[in-house]
Enzyme design. Structure first.
Site, short mmCIF file in Angstrom:
data_model
loop_
_atom_site.label_atom_id
_atom_site.label_comp_id
_atom_site.label_asym_id
_atom_site.label_seq_id
_atom_site.Cartn_x
_atom_site.Cartn_y
_atom_site.Cartn_z
N ILE A 60 10.46 -8.58 -1.03
CA ILE A 60 11.62 -9.42 -0.73
C ILE A 60 12.21 -9.79 -2.09
O ILE A 60 11.48 -10.23 -2.99
CB ILE A 60 11.23 -10.67 0.09
CG1 ILE A 60 12.46 -11.56 0.36
CG2 ILE A 60 10.14 -11.47 -0.57
CD1 ILE A 60 12.16 -12.73 1.30
N SER A 61 13.48 -9.55 -2.29
CA SER A 61 14.09 -9.73 -3.60
C SER A 61 14.09 -11.17 -4.07
O SER A 61 14.07 -12.12 -3.28
CB SER A 61 15.54 -9.21 -3.59
OG SER A 61 15.59 -7.82 -3.37
#
Length: 218
Positions: A60-61
């Site tokens: 997840i960025s």
């Protein structure tokens, strides 16, 4: 842990303090519960300043990168957006709350199903997700007002360019397998495109026909 306070602190310190000033984006990032998009054991780190693993060698960025990529699209609310790399579904949720509809492609079916479950839980219904090779886009639903690619490729796949409307914007990481530059491409007319380099970044590889091969993994 008070997630509301942690989320507000994330937005103030990681988003606003770094120059993101789109009021709609700031409001959305204050609302979307990022902790629901990570495994329970990592929820205490959900609002930290960095990416987190979500399984299958994906992440997840970082919150700032999600905000920067969203802001670079210049969304007004009426757009149809193609997202490549659904992942956890967090970026998907941000886009969905800022646009008319999101079409998201994820090559890993387990991640696509998990993201769909969380989006349904949050009653975010303006998202179509399919499991497929994201490097070829989604021709049946094209053209798109915006395209956001959450994985790095050696170059921009041609299909993305032809699936973008005139005036539309594409944001994606381009470069090597481990290090890229975040670029924005604006389609000026049928055959003309404006290309801008926004910042350095590091994303997981874009795997598929017009991206990297799984055999390229180092």
């Amino acid at each position: 842990m008070d997630y509301t306070i942690a989320r507000r602190r994330m937005v103030e310190q990681q988003i606003v303090a770094r120059g993101i000033d789109d009021p709609r984006l700031i409001d959305v990032m204050n609302k979307v519960p990022r902790h629901l998009f990570v495994d329970e054991g990592l929820r205490g780190h959900a609002y930290a300043d960095g990416p987190l693993p979500i399984g299958h060698k994906q992440t997840i960025s970082q919150p700032y990168m999600v905000a920067a990529m969203s802001a670079a699209l210049g969304l007004q609310g009426h757009e149809r957006v193609l997202e490549i790399g659904t992942g956890s579904g967090y970026q998907t949720a941000i886009l969905a709350m800022m646009t008319k509809r999101v079409y998201s492609i994820e090559r890993i079916s387990t991640l696509a199903a998990r993201a769909r479950k969380v989006l349904d839980q949050l009653q975010i219904s303006n998202v179509n997700i399919k499991t497929a090779d994201g490097t070829i886009g989604w021709k049946d639903q094209a053209p798109f007002d915006g395209i956001l690619v959450a994985a790095g490729a050696p170059d921009v796949p041609h299909e993305y360019l032809v699936q973008l409307i005139i005036g539309g914007k594409l944001v994606m990481p381009v470069g090597g397998y481990h290090q890229q530059s975040l670029i924005r491409i604006t389609r000026l007319d049928k055959d003309q495109f404006k290309r801008e380099e926004l910042m350095g970044c590091r994303f997981v590889p874009l795997i598929g026909t017009a991206g990297w091969s799984e055999a390229d993994e180092i």
